[in-house]
Design an enzyme around this catalytic site. Structure first.
Site, short mmCIF file in Angstrom:
data_model
loop_
_atom_site.label_atom_id
_atom_site.label_comp_id
_atom_site.label_asym_id
_atom_site.label_seq_id
_atom_site.Cartn_x
_atom_site.Cartn_y
_atom_site.Cartn_z
N ASP A 110 -3.34 20.47 43.91
CA ASP A 110 -3.39 21.37 42.77
C ASP A 110 -2.61 22.63 43.16
O ASP A 110 -2.95 23.30 44.13
CB ASP A 110 -4.86 21.72 42.50
N ASP A 212 -1.28 24.26 37.76
CA ASP A 212 -2.23 25.10 37.02
C ASP A 212 -1.49 26.03 36.04
O ASP A 212 -0.46 26.60 36.39
CB ASP A 212 -3.00 25.95 38.04
N GLU A 271 -0.76 21.54 33.49
CA GLU A 271 -1.85 22.00 32.62
C GLU A 271 -1.27 23.10 31.74
O GLU A 271 -0.91 24.17 32.25
CB GLU A 271 -3.02 22.55 33.43
N HIS A 331 -12.91 19.97 35.09
CA HIS A 331 -13.81 20.94 35.71
C HIS A 331 -13.97 22.22 34.89
O HIS A 331 -14.66 23.14 35.33
CB HIS A 331 -13.27 21.29 37.10
N ASP A 332 -13.27 22.33 33.76
CA ASP A 332 -13.33 23.55 32.94
C ASP A 332 -14.12 23.37 31.65
O ASP A 332 -14.43 24.36 30.98
CB ASP A 332 -11.91 24.00 32.54
O1 TEU Z 1 -7.47 26.84 33.75
C1 TEU Z 1 -6.79 27.53 32.76
C2 TEU Z 1 -7.57 27.51 31.51
O2 TEU Z 1 -7.05 27.17 30.47
C3 TEU Z 1 -9.02 27.83 31.65
O3 TEU Z 1 -9.11 29.02 32.28
C4 TEU Z 1 -9.81 27.91 30.40
O4 TEU Z 1 -9.28 28.85 29.54
C5 TEU Z 1 -11.19 28.32 30.82
O5 TEU Z 1 -11.68 27.31 31.65
C6 TEU Z 1 -12.13 28.52 29.71
O6 TEU Z 1 -13.22 29.22 30.24
C7 TEU Z 1 -6.98 26.78 35.04
C8 TEU Z 1 -8.00 26.11 35.92
O7 TEU Z 1 -8.21 24.80 35.49
C9 TEU Z 1 -9.26 26.93 35.93
O8 TEU Z 1 -10.27 26.31 36.68
C10 TEU Z 1 -8.92 28.27 36.51
O9 TEU Z 1 -10.04 29.11 36.43
C11 TEU Z 1 -7.75 28.93 35.77
O10 TEU Z 1 -6.67 28.05 35.56
C12 TEU Z 1 -7.21 30.07 36.59
O11 TEU Z 1 -6.53 29.57 37.69
#
Ligand code: TEU
Length: 544
Positions: A110, A212, A271, A331-332
């Site tokens: 990642d 990311d 992403e 995971h989000d």
């Molecule tokens: O996620 C980006 C993103 O779109 C998320 O932050 C989303 O808006 C959020 O989960 C809603 O609460 C990436 C990663 O997947 C995430 O885990 C990180 O926190 C973020 O980038 C920052 O690196």
């Protein structure tokens, strides 16, 4: 039995099944309550031991395992070329990669390239003085003429995206936490340093990267204010015209693609923040990123028409060299079984899995979905995720989807011999890997069967997608066709028997069951223009 599927082709990333590991919650090998590389190594057999007893996935994506103060759970990297001691060492990583490759399992790292941790030496130097050569590696701005923040840009995690630095009397920009300053991609030295990071991991043998927030690398050169729009949270109350999706991205993607192409069989998946098929089409395909997650499934209600529309939209927008890339959970976001709710989680888990794994496109699974995990409940005092702390109780953060994998029903769930960093789900004594492994009707057994079947079916891996119902109301029916093979997929989304009426003629009258929740393999079925399905039935058949 060993299958003939050969993943050593240029197109492995189009045909394989990917599995996201969230390392801190996968398996703990040293009893400190945190998952680690040793834990992953010890459980590779679960993912793929070369036989249909295992899940059978073809590639894993590891969420960040780099040194980090964990302000954003590792998405705040303080060294891109090392491993956080909590997870192990570079030596452990090399062992894991070797063991994965021995099983034909590929591995993606990642890459969090939009920002670093504030503890990264680059930022430490950058903030040390305005004259430091690394000053321009981050985004520094003077206050506005009125002595306020430079513009109205908001942080995704709440509040202004600008943080005042008392020592050097300027603001720096952070799209996420103040502990995650954004890199300045307009600086060629930054680009080169980040491409060197890619080379570092490619030389070590990794098969590719998950990138990311890949569409946020550049911000408007003039730092114009974003216009307002209706929304609840600060970040959602703006149209993000100027803090992401800038035209300069395409040049960087071309460079990244070239770099990846200079090594054999490597790929990347991006992403895209606030992505949708029309936007993703701009960024993937020939000379750009290999794949981009289509997150539309994660926003659909449990209805066949919703999913079919999402698929048709993805297909309609594919650019030259583009390929769909579907996912139900990560995971989000809330796990899909929690989103779909209802009284039939396991039935829905199977219908959703059958859809995900038989569509045209690369499927990404999120650890735990193969046993039908749902979101955990995290009491306020135990919340770790920063947006969870900030917005509780309106938004409880992402900890509920990051709870440990229960491997068995023992005290630590087989996840750890210590105290897990987040509590195990309350149903883990029923919903765990061991309980499902030997049960032929479990969600896990169903995932296994689907994935191993896919390996044997060129039509499922790369065939065309042809929906058979224009406006599906009870369930989906579609064909996957490749040269020499035609497969019919029929899915009943609901708890009542269904008669699916097809809008198109079928290419064959006789069909042989290849996988089903309610029919025996090899059962022959004659079809005209209707398909009868039992409640929540999944039926896959091959034309004969
Ligand atoms: O996620 C980006 C993103 O779109 C998320 O932050 C989303 O808006 C959020 O989960 C809603 O609460 C990436 C990663 O997947 C995430 O885990 C990180 O926190 C973020 O980038 C920052 O690196």
């Amino acid at each position: 039995m060993t299958y003939s599927y050969n993943p050593n082709s240029e197109t492995w990333w189009r045909e394989g099944v990917f599995y996201q590991i969230y390392p801190r919650s996968f398996a703990d090998s040293n009893g400190d309550g945190n998952g680690d590389l040793g834990g992953i190594l010890a459980h590779l057999d679960h993912l793929n031991d070369g036989t249909p007893q295992s899940l059978g996935v073809d590639a894993i994506w590891l969420s960040p395992i780099y040194p980090s103060p964990f302000d954003d759970m590792g998405y705040d990297v303080s060294d891109y070329c090392d491993i956080h001691p909590m997870f192990g060492s570079l030596q452990d990583f090399d062992n894991l990669l070797r063991a994965a490759h021995q099983r034909n399992l590929r591995l993606l790292m990642d890459l969090v390239f939009n920002h670093t941790s504030y503890l990264h030496p680059w930022f430490q130097k950058s903030r040390s003085s305005r004259q430091n050569p690394k000053r321009d590696w981050y985004i520094w701005k003077d206050p506005s003429p009125r002595g306020k923040v430079p513009n109205n840009w908001q942080s995704v995690f709440g509040g202004s995206a600008w943080e005042w630095d008392e020592a050097t009397q300027q603001y720096y920009y952070h799209m996420f936490l103040p502990q995650q300053p954004d890199l300045n991609w307009r600086n060629p030295a930054v680009r080169e340093a980040l491409y060197d990071v890619m080379r570092f991991w490619l030389e070590r043998g990794v098969d590719g990267f998950r990138l990311d927030v890949v569409n946020a690398y550049f911000k408007d050169a003039l730092f114009r204010d974003n216009p307002p729009r209706f929304g609840l949270r600060g970040y959602d109350r703006q149209k993000h015209l100027y803090d992401k999706d800038q035209p300069e991205l395409l040049e960087v993607y071309a460079e990244m693609r070239q770099l990846l192409d200079s090594y054999p069989e490597r790929m990347c998946v991006g992403e895209v923040m606030d992505g949708h098929p029309e936007l993703n089409a701009r960024y993937c395909g020939e000379g750009k990123l290999h794949l981009i997650f289509d997150f539309n499934f994660t926003r659909q209600p449990w209805h066949p028409a919703a999913f079919q529309n999402a698929v048709l939209r993805a297909e309609a927008n594919l650019p030259p060299g583009g390929w769909p890339c579907y996912t139900l959970s990560n995971h989000d976001i809330s796990r899909h079984l929690s989103r779909y709710g209802g009284r039939y989680p396991h039935e829905r888990a199977k219908v959703a899995a059958a859809m995900l794994l038989t569509l045209r496109g690369t499927p990404f699974l999120y650890q735990g979905e193969e046993i039908g995990m749902r979101d955990g409940k995290i009491p306020y005092a135990m919340i770790q995720d920063p947006p969870g702390k900030r917005y509780y109780p309106f938004y409880k953060g992402r900890d509920p989807v990051r709870t440990p994998i229960p491997w068995d029903d023992s005290a630590g769930g087989g996840f750890t011999s210590g105290k897990p960093w987040l509590p195990l789900n309350s149903d883990y004594r029923q919903v765990n890997v061991a309980a499902q492994r030997d049960d032929p009707n479990s969600v896990f057994s169903f995932y296994r069967k689907l994935i191993w079947l896919r390996k044997d079916c060129p039509a499922l891996r790369r065939g065309s997608f042809e929906p058979l119902i224009r406006r599906p109301s009870d369930g989906l029916a579609y064909l996957r066709r490749s040269e020499g093979q035609t497969i019919l997929v029929a899915l009943n989304f609901f708890a009542l028997p269904a008669t699916l009426r097809l809008d198109f003629d079928l290419p064959a009258q006789k069909w042989r069951t290849i996988l089903g929740t309610h029919r025996e393999a090899d059962e022959e079925v004659a079809l005209e223009r209707t398909i009868q399905l039992s409640p929540h039935e999944v039926w896959l058949a091959e034309a004969i």
